[in-house]
Design an enzyme around this catalytic site. Structure first.
Site, PDB file in Angstrom:
ATOM      1  N   TRP A 132     -19.644  -6.930  55.458  1.00 46.07           N
ATOM      2  CA  TRP A 132     -18.656  -6.156  55.649  1.00 46.07           C
ATOM      3  C   TRP A 132     -19.205  -4.772  56.110  1.00 46.07           C
ATOM      4  CZ3 TRP A 132     -18.865  -1.790  52.864  1.00 46.07           C
ATOM      5  CH2 TRP A 132     -19.596  -2.202  51.435  1.00 46.07           C
ATOM      6  N   ASN A 133     -20.404  -4.492  55.685  1.00 48.38           N
ATOM      7  CA  ASN A 133     -20.574  -3.037  55.867  1.00 48.38           C
ATOM      8  C   ASN A 133     -20.863  -2.759  57.450  1.00 48.38           C
ATOM      9  OD1 ASN A 133     -22.991  -4.217  55.976  1.00 48.38           O
ATOM     10  ND2 ASN A 133     -24.041  -2.695  54.861  1.00 48.38           N
TER      11      ASN A 133
ATOM     12  N   ARG B   4     -26.375  -8.616  66.010  1.00 50.89           N
ATOM     13  CA  ARG B   4     -27.658  -8.807  65.904  1.00 50.89           C
ATOM     14  C   ARG B   4     -28.264 -10.220  65.638  1.00 50.89           C
ATOM     15  NH1 ARG B   4     -30.047  -4.734  61.472  1.00 50.89           N
ATOM     16  NH2 ARG B   4     -29.777  -6.231  59.794  1.00 50.89           N
TER      17      ARG B   4
ATOM     18  N   LYS C  99     -19.746 -16.921  60.006  1.00 50.68           N
ATOM     19  CA  LYS C  99     -18.776 -16.631  59.127  1.00 50.68           C
ATOM     20  C   LYS C  99     -18.763 -15.124  58.605  1.00 50.68           C
ATOM     21  CE  LYS C  99     -18.696 -16.342  54.847  1.00 50.68           C
ATOM     22  NZ  LYS C  99     -17.913 -15.265  54.907  1.00 50.68           N
ATOM     23  N   PRO C 100     -17.708 -14.412  59.026  1.00 52.29           N
ATOM     24  CA  PRO C 100     -17.816 -12.846  58.734  1.00 52.29           C
ATOM     25  C   PRO C 100     -17.453 -12.591  57.203  1.00 52.29           C
ATOM     26  CG  PRO C 100     -16.286 -13.405  60.746  1.00 52.29           C
ATOM     27  CD  PRO C 100     -16.746 -14.733  60.105  1.00 52.29           C
ATOM     28  N   ALA C 101     -17.810 -11.401  56.827  1.00 52.90           N
ATOM     29  CA  ALA C 101     -17.172 -11.259  55.605  1.00 52.90           C
ATOM     30  C   ALA C 101     -15.788 -11.031  55.358  1.00 52.90           C
ATOM     31  CB  ALA C 101     -17.926  -9.721  55.109  1.00 52.90           C
TER      32      ALA C 101
ATOM     33  N   GLY D 101     -26.584 -10.073  53.503  1.00 47.48           N
ATOM     34  CA  GLY D 101     -25.688  -9.486  52.324  1.00 47.48           C
ATOM     35  C   GLY D 101     -26.517  -9.421  51.280  1.00 47.48           C
TER      36      GLY D 101
ATOM     37  N   GLU E 264     -31.565 -11.135  55.391  1.00 48.86           N
ATOM     38  CA  GLU E 264     -31.617  -9.542  55.472  1.00 48.86           C
ATOM     39  C   GLU E 264     -30.585  -9.154  54.376  1.00 48.86           C
ATOM     40  OE1 GLU E 264     -33.040  -7.745  57.266  1.00 48.86           O
ATOM     41  OE2 GLU E 264     -33.526  -8.837  58.996  1.00 48.86           O
ATOM     42  N   LEU E 265     -31.413  -8.632  52.869  1.00 55.24           N
ATOM     43  CA  LEU E 265     -30.891  -8.693  51.747  1.00 55.24           C
ATOM     44  C   LEU E 265     -30.956  -6.976  51.395  1.00 55.24           C
ATOM     45  CD1 LEU E 265     -32.482 -11.691  50.327  1.00 55.24           C
ATOM     46  CD2 LEU E 265     -30.291 -11.731  51.443  1.00 55.24           C
TER      47      LEU E 265
ATOM     48  N   CYS F 259     -27.504  -0.950  53.710  1.00 51.13           N
ATOM     49  CA  CYS F 259     -28.729  -1.605  53.050  1.00 51.13           C
ATOM     50  C   CYS F 259     -30.114  -0.588  53.148  1.00 51.13           C
ATOM     51  CB  CYS F 259     -29.135  -2.743  53.754  1.00 51.13           C
ATOM     52  SG  CYS F 259     -29.457  -3.065  55.301  1.00 51.13           S
TER      53      CYS F 259
ATOM     54  N   GLU G 201     -28.955  -0.861  43.897  1.00 53.53           N
ATOM     55  CA  GLU G 201     -28.233  -0.332  44.902  1.00 53.53           C
ATOM     56  C   GLU G 201     -27.008   0.214  44.936  1.00 53.53           C
ATOM     57  OE1 GLU G 201     -27.714  -3.505  47.877  1.00 53.53           O
ATOM     58  OE2 GLU G 201     -28.416  -2.202  49.435  1.00 53.53           O
TER      59      GLU G 201
ATOM     60  N   SER H 271     -32.986   2.446  62.557  1.00 59.99           N
ATOM     61  CA  SER H 271     -32.372   1.148  62.949  1.00 59.99           C
ATOM     62  C   SER H 271     -32.616   1.347  64.644  1.00 59.99           C
ATOM     63  CB  SER H 271     -31.043   0.996  62.739  1.00 59.99           C
ATOM     64  OG  SER H 271     -30.855   1.041  61.237  1.00 59.99           O
TER      65      SER H 271
HETATM   66  P1  NAD Z   1     -22.340 -10.218  49.799  1.00 58.76           P
HETATM   67  O1  NAD Z   1     -23.565 -11.051  49.461  1.00 58.76           O
HETATM   68  O2  NAD Z   1     -21.266 -10.148  48.698  1.00 58.76           O
HETATM   69  O3  NAD Z   1     -21.605 -10.950  51.087  1.00 58.76           O
HETATM   70  C1  NAD Z   1     -22.271 -11.201  52.374  1.00 58.76           C
HETATM   71  C2  NAD Z   1     -21.468 -12.211  53.093  1.00 58.76           C
HETATM   72  O4  NAD Z   1     -21.741 -13.440  52.353  1.00 58.76           O
HETATM   73  C3  NAD Z   1     -20.136 -12.255  53.219  1.00 58.76           C
HETATM   74  O5  NAD Z   1     -19.844 -12.798  54.415  1.00 58.76           O
HETATM   75  C4  NAD Z   1     -19.571 -12.887  52.072  1.00 58.76           C
HETATM   76  O6  NAD Z   1     -18.463 -13.586  52.207  1.00 58.76           O
HETATM   77  C5  NAD Z   1     -20.467 -14.157  52.053  1.00 58.76           C
HETATM   78  N1  NAD Z   1     -20.750 -14.642  50.618  1.00 58.76           N
HETATM   79  C6  NAD Z   1     -20.504 -14.421  49.415  1.00 58.76           C
HETATM   80  N2  NAD Z   1     -20.657 -15.243  48.615  1.00 58.76           N
HETATM   81  C7  NAD Z   1     -21.009 -16.391  49.310  1.00 58.76           C
HETATM   82  C8  NAD Z   1     -21.502 -17.786  48.808  1.00 58.76           C
HETATM   83  N3  NAD Z   1     -21.543 -18.034  47.585  1.00 58.76           N
HETATM   84  N4  NAD Z   1     -21.747 -18.544  49.824  1.00 58.76           N
HETATM   85  C9  NAD Z   1     -21.821 -18.236  51.148  1.00 58.76           C
HETATM   86  N5  NAD Z   1     -21.395 -17.026  51.657  1.00 58.76           N
HETATM   87  C10 NAD Z   1     -20.999 -16.118  50.680  1.00 58.76           C
HETATM   88  O7  NAD Z   1     -22.738  -8.934  50.317  1.00 58.76           O
HETATM   89  P2  NAD Z   1     -21.976  -7.527  50.758  1.00 58.76           P
HETATM   90  O8  NAD Z   1     -21.282  -7.177  49.757  1.00 58.76           O
HETATM   91  O9  NAD Z   1     -20.904  -8.158  51.930  1.00 58.76           O
HETATM   92  O10 NAD Z   1     -22.869  -6.604  51.720  1.00 58.76           O
HETATM   93  C11 NAD Z   1     -23.597  -5.914  51.113  1.00 58.76           C
HETATM   94  C12 NAD Z   1     -24.787  -6.274  50.812  1.00 58.76           C
HETATM   95  O11 NAD Z   1     -25.487  -6.800  52.002  1.00 58.76           O
HETATM   96  C13 NAD Z   1     -25.692  -5.300  50.175  1.00 58.76           C
HETATM   97  O12 NAD Z   1     -26.602  -5.837  49.320  1.00 58.76           O
HETATM   98  C14 NAD Z   1     -26.520  -4.853  51.498  1.00 58.76           C
HETATM   99  O13 NAD Z   1     -27.706  -4.312  50.997  1.00 58.76           O
HETATM  100  C15 NAD Z   1     -26.723  -5.878  52.131  1.00 58.76           C
HETATM  101  N6  NAD Z   1     -27.046  -5.703  53.693  1.00 58.76           N
HETATM  102  C16 NAD Z   1     -28.147  -5.900  54.033  1.00 58.76           C
HETATM  103  C17 NAD Z   1     -28.735  -5.791  55.417  1.00 58.76           C
HETATM  104  C18 NAD Z   1     -29.987  -5.932  55.802  1.00 58.76           C
HETATM  105  O14 NAD Z   1     -30.126  -6.006  56.835  1.00 58.76           O
HETATM  106  N7  NAD Z   1     -31.116  -6.089  54.941  1.00 58.76           N
HETATM  107  C19 NAD Z   1     -27.695  -5.150  56.173  1.00 58.76           C
HETATM  108  C20 NAD Z   1     -26.430  -5.102  55.542  1.00 58.76           C
HETATM  109  C21 NAD Z   1     -26.092  -5.184  54.511  1.00 58.76           C
END
Ligand code: NAD
Length: 490
Positions: free
Chosen positions: A160-161, A169, A184-186, A238, A260-261, A294, A391, A451
């Protein structure tokens, strides 16, 4: 900003699932609410995909693959380039929509449209430059031909961020390579992707090449797609915890994965740094996107001879910040995404202070509608505090100090993550030593934001696998074939 403009824009955003080139309601007619984090109010109800809908989206992506993967690269490139042009024309709509559903200040949303759009332009250029190799084998008995092929239907999960840039990307390199996708968006920020996919249709992306499913039940819907043998690639951005679960699921089908975590970026300021520039870089690295990036600087590791001065200058600047709805003039800090985020940031600050950190400014949840946390500066953060391990994902500066270069490196590397690091020093040799010693996928050496679509974005350690952007980005969606044929002269 007039409410009418927002209402009009929200009215134009499709509220269905986009499958096989059609907008449709979810099976069973379920919907879920999208809220504005600056008010807590619902802004739109949208279709809530079921497992069947997810599989239908994969059906569409699989059906479209043979035709899209054999469409000439130049044609695919031109569609992506048109998408870039349309996004540039519609920039204001995308910026406003992102601010409404995610909360970041309008100016930053506009910056994300530019950044996100550049992936379309970059990969439109890369599409036509995928090449193979031809040559004699060392024994001279045959010819080796190496060719590149699209991996197949892909599943793209975005956070979502950065609602637009994280989608472009992934979508742009996938389409450039000849892959079809299910996105699948957030669930917090689905609207930007829906508006974007409408734009892709206008740019000429054929039915079934891009499909979008929004769902409040990501787990089961994703699992059904990931376990389907037609899927060949999973790209996820995520949290590390969700990424690890998805990697386990992807292992069964031996899927290609890009992950990308999470991050826990160190920001090292040496005693020989240009302090003015270090402060500017620190503010950008920390407060961009309300700290919800992130790449956000998480631990400020500052030489003890300048730590007090650094903390004072940052605090003075934070005092001038304006917190509020991202559409309001002059706002620099918007709301956090939801209550859970506010609770997490509050707990990290509480723990740091309980362990002995000095609270210089902020530190509290704001008493107003929405989910706001005050911009905060903590100095003398003690080892063992949770804020140094996790984080933060919020507008909080945590400062620790060091005296020897080796200690700065040890502190910086003392994390399971390795996405990005920042270093400020005017000593060239020291800068070079940092390039070699920091365990990180990316390094900002005297810069606070790295970036760039032309660069390979990605992490080491628990921060992920694979790279997005750069020359590397398209290869995440290509697979290699090696052919041997006899010496044609024999
Ligand atoms: P999140 O892991 O909760 O969610 C990310 C995505 O995964 C969302 O679309 C969510 O709906 C989905 N999701 C959640 N549970 C799932 C499951 N069990 N199965 C399949 N999909 C599922 O993360 P967030 O809170 O949306 O985003 C923040 C995190 O993302 C932070 O840790 C941040 O560092 C990371 N992030 C990393 C990068 C990068 O490029 N490394 C960029 C942006 C954000």
């Amino acid at each position: 900003m007039s409410d009418t403009r927002e209402t009009d824009l929200l009215g134009h955003v499709p509220d269905g699932l986009y499958i096989g080139g059609q907008w449709r309601p979810a099976t069973g007619g379920r919907t879920f609410a999208v809220t504005d984090p600056s008010t807590g109010e619902t802004v739109k109800e949208i279709a809530d995909a079921s497992v069947e809908d997810g599989v239908a989206a994969l059906d569409a992506a699989s059906e479209a693959f043979p035709s899209w993967s054999t469409t000439p690269a130049r044609h695919r490139a031109e569609i992506l380039r048109r998408a870039f042009d349309l996004l540039t024309e519609r920039k204001d709509d995308f910026a406003l929509l992102m601010t409404i559903e995610m909360g970041k200040p309008l100016k930053e949303s506009a910056g994300e449209v530019t950044y996100g759009g550049e992936f379309l332009r970059w990969f439109s250029e890369e599409a036509a430059h995928v090449q193979g190799r031809y040559g004699a084998n060392p024994e001279g008995t045959g010819r080796m031909i190496v060719t590149q092929h699209p991996v197949g239907p892909c599943y793209l999960i975005t956070p979502w961020n950065f609602p637009l840039a994280m989608a472009t990307r992934k979508i742009a390199p996938a389409l450039a390579a000849g892959c079809t996708v299910v996105v699948k968006p957030a669930s917090q920020t689905p609207l930007t992707t829906s508006l974007f996919v409408q734009l892709l249709e206008d740019a000429g992306v054929p039915a079934g090449v891009v499909n979008v499913i929004n769902t409040s039940t990501s787990g089961p819907v994703s699992e059904a797609i990931i376990s389907d043998p037609r899927l060949r690639k999973l790209s996820f951005t995520g949290s590390t915890s969700v990424g690890e679960k998805l990697l386990e699921q992807a292992a069964v089908g031996v899927l290609r994965t890009s992950m990308e975590l999470g991050g826990n970026a160190p920001f090292i300021v040496f005693e020989d740094a240009d302090l003015d520039k270090a402060v500017e870089g620190a503010l950008a690295a920390k407060f961009r996107n309300i700290g919800e990036a992130c790449t956000a600087a998480n631990r400020f590791i500052v030489h003890s001879s300048i730590a007090e001065e650094f903390a004072r200058r940052i605090t003075d600047r934070v005092r001038d910040f304006r917190t509020g709805r991202g559409t309001d003039e002059g706002v620099t800090i918007g709301p956090l995404i939801d209550e859970r985020a506010v609770e997490k940031v509050s707990e990290l600050v509480r723990d740091a202070v309980a362990n002995g950190a000095t609270l210089r400014i902020g530190g509290e949840v704001l008493e107003r509608p929405g989910t706001f946390f005050a911009a905060t500066v903590l100095s003398d953060v003690r080892p063992g505090s949770q804020i140094l391990r996790e984080e933060i994902f919020g507008p909080v500066v945590a400062i620790v100090s060091f005296t020897e270069e080796d200690d700065a490196v040890r502190l910086a590397n003392d994390t399971e993550f390795g996405l990005i690091s920042y270093v400020y020093t005017q000593n060239l040799a020291r800068g070079m030593r940092m390039i070699e010693r920091l365990e990180t996928g990316m390094l900002g050496l005297n810069v606070g934001v790295v970036s760039n679509p032309a660069a390979p974005f990605g992490g080491w350690k628990l921060s992920g696998l694979g790279r997005e952007g750069g020359a590397e980005g398209i290869h995440e969606y290509l697979q290699t074939k090696y052919t041997l044929t006899p010496d044609p002269f024999a």
